[in-house]
Design a protein around this motif. Structure first.
Motif, PDB file in Angstrom:
ATOM      1  N   VAL A 163       2.048  12.808  12.073  1.00  0.00           N
ATOM      2  CA  VAL A 163       1.182  11.674  11.765  1.00  0.00           C
ATOM      3  C   VAL A 163      -0.075  12.127  11.045  1.00  0.00           C
ATOM      4  O   VAL A 163      -0.716  13.099  11.451  1.00  0.00           O
ATOM      5  CB  VAL A 163       0.793  10.927  13.067  1.00  0.00           C
ATOM      6  CG1 VAL A 163      -0.197   9.811  12.789  1.00  0.00           C
ATOM      7  CG2 VAL A 163       2.041  10.382  13.766  1.00  0.00           C
ATOM      8  N   LEU A 164      -0.419  11.404   9.985  1.00  0.00           N
ATOM      9  CA  LEU A 164      -1.698  11.583   9.307  1.00  0.00           C
ATOM     10  C   LEU A 164      -2.599  10.440   9.755  1.00  0.00           C
ATOM     11  O   LEU A 164      -2.251   9.270   9.595  1.00  0.00           O
ATOM     12  CB  LEU A 164      -1.533  11.548   7.792  1.00  0.00           C
ATOM     13  CG  LEU A 164      -2.821  11.490   6.954  1.00  0.00           C
ATOM     14  CD1 LEU A 164      -3.718  12.697   7.226  1.00  0.00           C
ATOM     15  CD2 LEU A 164      -2.492  11.374   5.484  1.00  0.00           C
ATOM     16  N   TYR A 165      -3.749  10.790  10.337  1.00  0.00           N
ATOM     17  CA  TYR A 165      -4.710   9.790  10.811  1.00  0.00           C
ATOM     18  C   TYR A 165      -5.972   9.903   9.982  1.00  0.00           C
ATOM     19  O   TYR A 165      -6.619  10.950   9.964  1.00  0.00           O
ATOM     20  CB  TYR A 165      -4.993   9.993  12.297  1.00  0.00           C
ATOM     21  CG  TYR A 165      -6.043   9.069  12.858  1.00  0.00           C
ATOM     22  CD1 TYR A 165      -6.038   7.708  12.580  1.00  0.00           C
ATOM     23  CD2 TYR A 165      -7.058   9.561  13.663  1.00  0.00           C
ATOM     24  CE1 TYR A 165      -7.009   6.866  13.095  1.00  0.00           C
ATOM     25  CE2 TYR A 165      -8.032   8.728  14.190  1.00  0.00           C
ATOM     26  CZ  TYR A 165      -8.003   7.380  13.890  1.00  0.00           C
ATOM     27  OH  TYR A 165      -8.969   6.548  14.401  1.00  0.00           O
ATOM     28  N   VAL A 166      -6.343   8.819   9.291  1.00  0.00           N
ATOM     29  CA  VAL A 166      -7.490   8.818   8.390  1.00  0.00           C
ATOM     30  C   VAL A 166      -8.516   7.810   8.907  1.00  0.00           C
ATOM     31  O   VAL A 166      -8.237   6.614   8.984  1.00  0.00           O
ATOM     32  CB  VAL A 166      -7.076   8.462   6.948  1.00  0.00           C
ATOM     33  CG1 VAL A 166      -8.252   8.614   5.995  1.00  0.00           C
ATOM     34  CG2 VAL A 166      -5.890   9.304   6.490  1.00  0.00           C
ATOM     35  N   ALA A 216      -9.478  10.400   0.267  1.00  0.00           N
ATOM     36  CA  ALA A 216      -9.289  11.529  -0.653  1.00  0.00           C
ATOM     37  C   ALA A 216      -8.789  12.758   0.105  1.00  0.00           C
ATOM     38  O   ALA A 216      -7.834  13.423  -0.320  1.00  0.00           O
ATOM     39  CB  ALA A 216     -10.586  11.842  -1.393  1.00  0.00           C
ATOM     40  N   VAL A 217      -9.408  13.055   1.234  1.00  0.00           N
ATOM     41  CA  VAL A 217      -8.964  14.189   2.059  1.00  0.00           C
ATOM     42  C   VAL A 217      -7.576  13.887   2.619  1.00  0.00           C
ATOM     43  O   VAL A 217      -6.696  14.746   2.638  1.00  0.00           O
ATOM     44  CB  VAL A 217      -9.978  14.472   3.197  1.00  0.00           C
ATOM     45  CG1 VAL A 217      -9.451  15.543   4.140  1.00  0.00           C
ATOM     46  CG2 VAL A 217     -11.326  14.878   2.618  1.00  0.00           C
ATOM     47  N   GLY A 218      -7.366  12.647   3.041  1.00  0.00           N
ATOM     48  CA  GLY A 218      -6.062  12.245   3.567  1.00  0.00           C
ATOM     49  C   GLY A 218      -4.953  12.426   2.541  1.00  0.00           C
ATOM     50  O   GLY A 218      -3.862  12.897   2.861  1.00  0.00           O
ATOM     51  N   LEU A 219      -5.224  12.072   1.292  1.00  0.00           N
ATOM     52  CA  LEU A 219      -4.227  12.215   0.225  1.00  0.00           C
ATOM     53  C   LEU A 219      -3.874  13.681   0.002  1.00  0.00           C
ATOM     54  O   LEU A 219      -2.696  14.032  -0.167  1.00  0.00           O
ATOM     55  CB  LEU A 219      -4.734  11.568  -1.061  1.00  0.00           C
ATOM     56  CG  LEU A 219      -3.753  11.513  -2.219  1.00  0.00           C
ATOM     57  CD1 LEU A 219      -2.486  10.737  -1.845  1.00  0.00           C
ATOM     58  CD2 LEU A 219      -4.413  10.878  -3.446  1.00  0.00           C
ATOM     59  N   ILE A 265      -1.655   6.551   9.696  1.00  0.00           N
ATOM     60  CA  ILE A 265      -2.548   5.568  10.314  1.00  0.00           C
ATOM     61  C   ILE A 265      -3.863   5.699   9.568  1.00  0.00           C
ATOM     62  O   ILE A 265      -4.439   6.791   9.507  1.00  0.00           O
ATOM     63  CB  ILE A 265      -2.775   5.857  11.816  1.00  0.00           C
ATOM     64  CG1 ILE A 265      -1.445   5.845  12.583  1.00  0.00           C
ATOM     65  CG2 ILE A 265      -3.754   4.839  12.402  1.00  0.00           C
ATOM     66  CD1 ILE A 265      -1.572   6.307  14.040  1.00  0.00           C
ATOM     67  N   THR A 266      -4.341   4.604   8.970  1.00  0.00           N
ATOM     68  CA  THR A 266      -5.568   4.688   8.187  1.00  0.00           C
ATOM     69  C   THR A 266      -6.483   3.490   8.394  1.00  0.00           C
ATOM     70  O   THR A 266      -6.024   2.368   8.571  1.00  0.00           O
ATOM     71  CB  THR A 266      -5.269   4.842   6.675  1.00  0.00           C
ATOM     72  OG1 THR A 266      -6.505   5.023   5.964  1.00  0.00           O
ATOM     73  CG2 THR A 266      -4.539   3.648   6.106  1.00  0.00           C
ATOM     74  N   ASP A 267      -7.764   3.787   8.373  1.00  0.00           N
ATOM     75  CA  ASP A 267      -8.789   2.755   8.345  1.00  0.00           C
ATOM     76  C   ASP A 267      -8.827   2.194   6.925  1.00  0.00           C
ATOM     77  O   ASP A 267      -8.310   2.812   5.985  1.00  0.00           O
ATOM     78  CB  ASP A 267     -10.139   3.383   8.720  1.00  0.00           C
ATOM     79  CG  ASP A 267     -11.239   2.368   8.947  1.00  0.00           C
ATOM     80  OD1 ASP A 267     -10.934   1.167   9.107  1.00  0.00           O
ATOM     81  OD2 ASP A 267     -12.410   2.773   8.973  1.00  0.00           O
ATOM     82  N   ILE A 268      -9.426   1.022   6.742  1.00  0.00           N
ATOM     83  CA  ILE A 268      -9.528   0.451   5.397  1.00  0.00           C
ATOM     84  C   ILE A 268     -10.830   0.864   4.726  1.00  0.00           C
ATOM     85  O   ILE A 268     -10.826   1.490   3.678  1.00  0.00           O
ATOM     86  CB  ILE A 268      -9.423  -1.091   5.428  1.00  0.00           C
ATOM     87  CG1 ILE A 268      -8.006  -1.507   5.807  1.00  0.00           C
ATOM     88  CG2 ILE A 268      -9.770  -1.673   4.057  1.00  0.00           C
ATOM     89  CD1 ILE A 268      -7.797  -3.004   5.882  1.00  0.00           C
ATOM     90  N   GLU A 309      -6.881   2.339  -1.344  1.00  0.00           N
ATOM     91  CA  GLU A 309      -6.649   3.269  -2.459  1.00  0.00           C
ATOM     92  C   GLU A 309      -5.709   4.392  -2.029  1.00  0.00           C
ATOM     93  O   GLU A 309      -4.821   4.796  -2.799  1.00  0.00           O
ATOM     94  CB  GLU A 309      -7.986   3.843  -2.942  1.00  0.00           C
ATOM     95  CG  GLU A 309      -8.899   2.797  -3.569  1.00  0.00           C
ATOM     96  CD  GLU A 309     -10.325   3.274  -3.771  1.00  0.00           C
ATOM     97  OE1 GLU A 309     -10.965   2.803  -4.722  1.00  0.00           O
ATOM     98  OE2 GLU A 309     -10.806   4.126  -2.981  1.00  0.00           O
ATOM     99  N   LEU A 310      -5.885   4.886  -0.817  1.00  0.00           N
ATOM    100  CA  LEU A 310      -4.990   5.914  -0.280  1.00  0.00           C
ATOM    101  C   LEU A 310      -3.558   5.389  -0.230  1.00  0.00           C
ATOM    102  O   LEU A 310      -2.620   6.059  -0.667  1.00  0.00           O
ATOM    103  CB  LEU A 310      -5.442   6.336   1.123  1.00  0.00           C
ATOM    104  CG  LEU A 310      -4.451   7.184   1.930  1.00  0.00           C
ATOM    105  CD1 LEU A 310      -4.230   8.537   1.275  1.00  0.00           C
ATOM    106  CD2 LEU A 310      -4.940   7.342   3.363  1.00  0.00           C
ATOM    107  N   ILE A 311      -3.394   4.186   0.296  1.00  0.00           N
ATOM    108  CA  ILE A 311      -2.057   3.593   0.415  1.00  0.00           C
ATOM    109  C   ILE A 311      -1.399   3.461  -0.958  1.00  0.00           C
ATOM    110  O   ILE A 311      -0.224   3.800  -1.124  1.00  0.00           O
ATOM    111  CB  ILE A 311      -2.132   2.225   1.130  1.00  0.00           C
ATOM    112  CG1 ILE A 311      -2.569   2.416   2.582  1.00  0.00           C
ATOM    113  CG2 ILE A 311      -0.800   1.491   1.055  1.00  0.00           C
ATOM    114  CD1 ILE A 311      -3.010   1.138   3.276  1.00  0.00           C
ATOM    115  N   LYS A 312      -2.152   2.999  -1.958  1.00  0.00           N
ATOM    116  CA  LYS A 312      -1.610   2.864  -3.319  1.00  0.00           C
ATOM    117  C   LYS A 312      -1.069   4.196  -3.821  1.00  0.00           C
ATOM    118  O   LYS A 312       0.022   4.270  -4.392  1.00  0.00           O
ATOM    119  CB  LYS A 312      -2.681   2.352  -4.283  1.00  0.00           C
ATOM    120  CG  LYS A 312      -2.990   0.891  -4.144  1.00  0.00           C
ATOM    121  CD  LYS A 312      -4.113   0.500  -5.106  1.00  0.00           C
ATOM    122  CE  LYS A 312      -4.629  -0.887  -4.792  1.00  0.00           C
ATOM    123  NZ  LYS A 312      -5.809  -1.228  -5.604  1.00  0.00           N
TER     124      LYS A 312
END
Length: 185
Positions: free
Chosen positions: A19-22, A50-53, A65-68, A77-80
């Motif tokens: 899991v990546l948690y941002v 940016a770090v998550g990507l 799992i990411t915050d908006i 932007e990360l999701i895109k």
């Protein structure tokens, strides 16, 4: 309640997920990270999109799992960017915002679930279990497709095969049938 996390407790069975948690909020990020590291195989954390990507591109991530709302690169932007590489990756959005525009855009981007802050760990675990099941089924389908292809190849090599519909029209022939009969579809 610790930050935006409620009901911290560890489940009985660890989930087979990377899991990546941002999350940009340090207290919330550390609290959910402490919970996630106890229930999933591997957790990667990032303080912005940016770090998550970068982490996503370097690792085998099963679910995000990411915050908006975050600085540098927000969750949308990360999701895109992630969806350009892997449209099927499950994504859970966490947010304290009820703004309809964010929710609509998230849905349009293919987000699979939403968790409203404060995050209830029971809901996190339910969603993770659901996605673990979905990913396991996808893996099983791929394995079955490979196995069926191997069986078909074995049969094609050693048999003469053809398939007809109810009216007697040829639907399928293998190479052996084609070579013997000189029939060309």
């Amino acid at each position: 309640m610790l930050g935006d996390i409620m009901e911290l407790k560890t489940p009985v069975q660890r989930l087979n997920l990377n899991v990546l948690y941002v999350e940009d909020d340090l207290i919330t990020r550390e609290a959910l990270y402490d919970y996630l590291k106890e229930i999933v195989k591997k957790v990667y954390i990032a303080e912005n999109g940016a770090v998550g990507l970068k982490i996503y591109k370097k690792n085998n991530i099963d679910l995000i799992i990411t915050d908006i709302k975050m600085p540098v690169m927000n969750g949308l932007e990360l999701i895109k960017e992630v969806k350009k590489e892997n449209y099927d990756i499950p994504i859970i959005v966490t947010t304290a915002y009820n703004e309809i525009d964010y929710l609509i855009e998230s849905i349009e981007l293919g987000v699979n679930a939403f968790l409203i802050k404060p995050i209830e760990t029971k809901k996190v675990e339910l969603e993770l279990r659901r996605f673990e099941n979905i990913l396991s089924m996808r893996h099983n389908v791929v394995q079955l497709a490979v196995l069926l292809s191997e069986y078909k190849n074995a049969i094609d090599v050693s048999n003469i095969m053809f398939k007809l519909d109810k009216k007697g029209n040829i639907l399928y022939i293998n190479k052996n049938f084609e070579e013997i009969s000189h029939y060309k579809p």
